[in-house]
Design a protein around this motif. Structure first.
Motif, PDB file in Angstrom:
ATOM      1  N   ALA A 107     -82.166  96.797  57.655  1.00 46.73           N
ATOM      2  CA  ALA A 107     -83.152  97.238  56.784  1.00 46.73           C
ATOM      3  C   ALA A 107     -82.629  97.906  56.175  1.00 46.73           C
ATOM      4  O   ALA A 107     -82.960  98.450  54.583  1.00 46.73           O
ATOM      5  N   ARG A 108     -82.808  99.231  57.057  1.00 45.45           N
ATOM      6  CA  ARG A 108     -82.492 100.757  56.939  1.00 45.45           C
ATOM      7  C   ARG A 108     -81.437 100.906  56.121  1.00 45.45           C
ATOM      8  O   ARG A 108     -80.880 101.956  54.927  1.00 45.45           O
ATOM      9  N   ILE A 109     -80.177 100.080  56.152  1.00 45.54           N
ATOM     10  CA  ILE A 109     -78.769 100.321  55.605  1.00 45.54           C
ATOM     11  C   ILE A 109     -79.288  99.638  53.606  1.00 45.54           C
ATOM     12  O   ILE A 109     -78.857 100.763  53.568  1.00 45.54           O
ATOM     13  N   LYS A 110     -79.817  99.045  54.203  1.00 48.24           N
ATOM     14  CA  LYS A 110     -80.009  98.113  52.474  1.00 48.24           C
ATOM     15  C   LYS A 110     -81.249  99.685  51.595  1.00 48.24           C
ATOM     16  O   LYS A 110     -80.373  99.175  51.214  1.00 48.24           O
ATOM     17  N   ALA A 111     -82.073  99.662  52.616  1.00 46.41           N
ATOM     18  CA  ALA A 111     -82.749 100.862  51.675  1.00 46.41           C
ATOM     19  C   ALA A 111     -81.492 101.468  51.067  1.00 46.41           C
ATOM     20  O   ALA A 111     -81.502 102.452  49.691  1.00 46.41           O
ATOM     21  N   LEU A 112     -80.868 102.298  52.341  1.00 48.54           N
ATOM     22  CA  LEU A 112     -79.705 103.572  51.957  1.00 48.54           C
ATOM     23  C   LEU A 112     -78.957 102.532  50.467  1.00 48.54           C
ATOM     24  O   LEU A 112     -79.147 104.080  50.066  1.00 48.54           O
ATOM     25  N   CYS A 113     -78.605 101.958  50.784  1.00 53.78           N
ATOM     26  CA  CYS A 113     -77.743 102.139  50.030  1.00 53.78           C
ATOM     27  C   CYS A 113     -77.720 101.397  48.499  1.00 53.78           C
ATOM     28  O   CYS A 113     -77.421 101.942  47.448  1.00 53.78           O
ATOM     29  N   GLY A 114     -79.508 100.809  48.320  1.00 54.47           N
ATOM     30  CA  GLY A 114     -80.355 100.394  47.302  1.00 54.47           C
ATOM     31  C   GLY A 114     -80.762 102.120  46.462  1.00 54.47           C
ATOM     32  O   GLY A 114     -80.728 102.432  45.049  1.00 54.47           O
ATOM     33  N   HIS A 115     -80.548 102.645  47.600  1.00 54.44           N
ATOM     34  CA  HIS A 115     -81.370 104.206  46.574  1.00 54.44           C
ATOM     35  C   HIS A 115     -80.192 105.444  46.706  1.00 54.44           C
ATOM     36  O   HIS A 115     -80.577 106.315  45.682  1.00 54.44           O
ATOM     37  N   ALA A 116     -79.348 105.061  47.002  1.00 53.58           N
ATOM     38  CA  ALA A 116     -77.710 105.833  46.745  1.00 53.58           C
ATOM     39  C   ALA A 116     -77.298 105.908  45.766  1.00 53.58           C
ATOM     40  O   ALA A 116     -77.217 106.826  44.923  1.00 53.58           O
ATOM     41  N   TYR A 117     -77.540 104.964  44.463  1.00 56.45           N
ATOM     42  CA  TYR A 117     -77.432 105.419  42.884  1.00 56.45           C
ATOM     43  C   TYR A 117     -78.380 105.890  41.981  1.00 56.45           C
ATOM     44  O   TYR A 117     -77.903 105.897  40.583  1.00 56.45           O
ATOM     45  N   GLY A 118     -79.676 106.277  42.195  1.00 55.29           N
ATOM     46  CA  GLY A 118     -80.644 106.690  41.352  1.00 55.29           C
ATOM     47  C   GLY A 118     -80.974 107.926  42.318  1.00 55.29           C
ATOM     48  O   GLY A 118     -81.671 108.423  41.673  1.00 55.29           O
ATOM     49  N   ALA A 119     -79.774 108.526  43.342  1.00 48.61           N
ATOM     50  CA  ALA A 119     -80.505 109.986  44.109  1.00 48.61           C
ATOM     51  C   ALA A 119     -79.342 110.846  44.126  1.00 48.61           C
ATOM     52  O   ALA A 119     -78.353 110.338  43.957  1.00 48.61           O
ATOM     53  N   ASP A 120     -79.779 112.409  44.018  1.00 42.19           N
ATOM     54  CA  ASP A 120     -78.526 112.969  43.813  1.00 42.19           C
ATOM     55  C   ASP A 120     -78.334 112.884  45.052  1.00 42.19           C
ATOM     56  O   ASP A 120     -79.372 112.287  45.865  1.00 42.19           O
ATOM     57  N   ASP A 163     -79.525 115.230  47.650  1.00 42.70           N
ATOM     58  CA  ASP A 163     -79.924 116.144  48.645  1.00 42.70           C
ATOM     59  C   ASP A 163     -80.933 115.356  49.080  1.00 42.70           C
ATOM     60  O   ASP A 163     -81.727 114.707  50.537  1.00 42.70           O
ATOM     61  N   ALA A 164     -81.558 114.595  47.709  1.00 47.11           N
ATOM     62  CA  ALA A 164     -82.778 113.117  48.178  1.00 47.11           C
ATOM     63  C   ALA A 164     -81.666 112.313  49.118  1.00 47.11           C
ATOM     64  O   ALA A 164     -83.114 111.911  50.493  1.00 47.11           O
ATOM     65  N   GLN A 165     -80.226 111.581  48.935  1.00 46.87           N
ATOM     66  CA  GLN A 165     -79.697 110.694  49.589  1.00 46.87           C
ATOM     67  C   GLN A 165     -79.483 111.456  51.134  1.00 46.87           C
ATOM     68  O   GLN A 165     -79.567 110.349  52.075  1.00 46.87           O
ATOM     69  N   MET A 166     -79.231 112.004  51.291  1.00 53.42           N
ATOM     70  CA  MET A 166     -79.264 113.364  52.511  1.00 53.42           C
ATOM     71  C   MET A 166     -80.686 113.250  53.632  1.00 53.42           C
ATOM     72  O   MET A 166     -80.709 113.101  54.755  1.00 53.42           O
ATOM     73  N   THR A 167     -81.669 113.690  52.501  1.00 47.51           N
ATOM     74  CA  THR A 167     -83.296 113.612  53.397  1.00 47.51           C
ATOM     75  C   THR A 167     -84.016 111.749  53.747  1.00 47.51           C
ATOM     76  O   THR A 167     -83.467 111.873  54.770  1.00 47.51           O
ATOM     77  N   LEU A 168     -83.290 111.045  52.877  1.00 43.32           N
ATOM     78  CA  LEU A 168     -83.925 109.822  53.370  1.00 43.32           C
ATOM     79  C   LEU A 168     -82.862 109.593  54.234  1.00 43.32           C
ATOM     80  O   LEU A 168     -83.343 108.905  55.727  1.00 43.32           O
ATOM     81  N   GLU A 169     -81.437 110.146  54.599  1.00 43.18           N
ATOM     82  CA  GLU A 169     -80.015 109.167  55.466  1.00 43.18           C
ATOM     83  C   GLU A 169     -80.922 109.759  57.314  1.00 43.18           C
ATOM     84  O   GLU A 169     -80.793 110.023  58.357  1.00 43.18           O
ATOM     85  N   ALA A 170     -81.802 110.757  56.572  1.00 40.63           N
ATOM     86  CA  ALA A 170     -81.967 111.821  57.759  1.00 40.63           C
ATOM     87  C   ALA A 170     -84.098 110.855  58.316  1.00 40.63           C
ATOM     88  O   ALA A 170     -83.239 110.589  59.126  1.00 40.63           O
ATOM     89  N   GLU A 171     -84.194 110.602  57.509  1.00 39.20           N
ATOM     90  CA  GLU A 171     -85.227 109.729  57.864  1.00 39.20           C
ATOM     91  C   GLU A 171     -84.874 108.793  58.565  1.00 39.20           C
ATOM     92  O   GLU A 171     -85.473 108.803  59.833  1.00 39.20           O
ATOM     93  N   LEU A 172     -84.317 108.085  58.083  1.00 41.34           N
ATOM     94  CA  LEU A 172     -83.518 106.720  58.990  1.00 41.34           C
ATOM     95  C   LEU A 172     -82.801 106.627  60.209  1.00 41.34           C
ATOM     96  O   LEU A 172     -83.140 105.957  60.711  1.00 41.34           O
ATOM     97  N   MET A 173     -82.062 107.944  59.884  1.00 35.57           N
ATOM     98  CA  MET A 173     -81.052 107.613  60.977  1.00 35.57           C
ATOM     99  C   MET A 173     -82.017 108.589  62.126  1.00 35.57           C
ATOM    100  O   MET A 173     -82.527 107.723  63.512  1.00 35.57           O
ATOM    101  N   ALA A 174     -83.312 109.019  62.259  1.00 32.31           N
ATOM    102  CA  ALA A 174     -84.103 109.684  62.617  1.00 32.31           C
ATOM    103  C   ALA A 174     -84.920 108.401  63.666  1.00 32.31           C
ATOM    104  O   ALA A 174     -85.068 108.422  64.862  1.00 32.31           O
ATOM    105  N   VAL A 175     -85.712 107.595  62.439  1.00 33.18           N
ATOM    106  CA  VAL A 175     -85.815 106.416  63.269  1.00 33.18           C
ATOM    107  C   VAL A 175     -85.166 105.622  64.476  1.00 33.18           C
ATOM    108  O   VAL A 175     -85.600 104.902  64.855  1.00 33.18           O
ATOM    109  N   SER A 176     -84.295 105.422  63.867  1.00 36.17           N
ATOM    110  CA  SER A 176     -82.657 104.828  63.885  1.00 36.17           C
ATOM    111  C   SER A 176     -82.744 104.940  65.519  1.00 36.17           C
ATOM    112  O   SER A 176     -82.483 103.791  66.443  1.00 36.17           O
TER     113      SER A 176
END
Length: 266
Positions: A209-222, A224-237
């Motif tokens: 579910a987190r990977i799906k969210a990351l992939c969906g977010h990637a096309y509308g994010a710069d 820095d924004a993408q890495m911020t979300l990656e960091a959040e989800l990786m920490a949870v994972s």
């Protein structure tokens, strides 16, 4: 009256079948309610690991029912907006579902049917299937997110040509453009989609579910924004039982059992 959507489960794969074969599975009012409800049910069911969306018979979806669309001239502009919102809510439901949704496309997908297919996370397509942005042929403009989905992998010039001509594209051309995950022979799309879905369904549900969210977010994010979300989800994972099982299995040189962790909180 036939149900607008047929559902069944095979193992950890939930299969949703658009059921309007008399009109090449054109979208019906019943589908607007049934498909989001089925997706919500699948998301809440821990025995479901992946979802396959297909159409009855030999055609995925012909888009909107032109007989119904023709009557919308009689409606006010706000009323027309309300009808279009039903389609857009359907597309959003697919995108919002936390579990991967795989389209199995035979025959073709036209207009809103193309949007329905492209909204899915993965596409398995028969090489002879036909895809068309057919709106212009009846004096209409695209909806259902079609232009946004196509813009992810074609140039502005190609997108404009597809929309202005309504010319059909084969599954092979879509595959060459990078929009199709698996290209099959005629009649084999559902079987191939089931194989792919079953493989994904064995994976870690929460990480998926987190990977799906990351992939969906990637096309509308710069970046820095993408890495911020990656960091959040990786920490949870990293604190999830799924990661503990995956790493334990790696060091023990065995296959991880993520299925046993479904439905459990971390």
């Amino acid at each position: 009256m036939n149900a607008a959507l047929l559902t069944r489960q095979e193992g950890a794969v939930f299969i949703l079948t658009n059921n309007n074969p008399a009109a090449r599975n054109a979208i019906t009012a019943g589908l607007y309610a049934a498909l989001p409800a089925a997706l919500r049910a699948a998301q809440a069911d821990p025995t479901v690991g992946a979802i396959v969306l297909t159409g009855t018979g030999d055609f995925f979806c012909a888009g909107g029912d032109l007989k119904q669309l023709a009557t919308r001239r009689e409606l006010s502009l706000p009323q027309r907006h309300e009808r279009i919102a039903c389609l857009h809510d359907l597309i959003r439901a697919i995108r919002a579902c936390e579990k991967p949704v795989i389209a199995a496309v035979e025959g073709g997908a036209a207009g809103a049917g193309l949007s329905l297919a492209m909204a899915c996370d993965l596409l398995v397509v028969a090489r002879d299937a036909s895809f068309s942005m057919a709106y212009v042929k009846v004096g209409l403009t695209p909806d259902g997110g079609a232009t946004a989905f196509l813009a992810e992998f074609v140039s502005r010039q190609i997108l404009t040509e597809l929309c202005l001509t309504g010319a059909p594209m084969t599954g092979e051309r879509l595959h060459a453009m990078g929009a199709v995950n698996r290209l099959t022979e005629k009649g084999a799309a559902l079987a191939e989609a089931m194989v792919l879905a079953a493989r994904i369904a064995k994976g870690p549900a929460r990480a998926t579910a987190r990977i799906k969210a990351l992939c969906g977010h990637a096309y509308g994010a710069d970046l820095d924004a993408q890495m911020t979300l990656e960091a959040e989800l990786m920490a949870v994972s990293q604190g999830d039982d799924e990661a503990a099982e995956g790493m334990t299995a790696f060091f023990a040189k065995r296959s991880p059992d993520f299925v046993a962790l479904r439905g459990k909180s971390t």
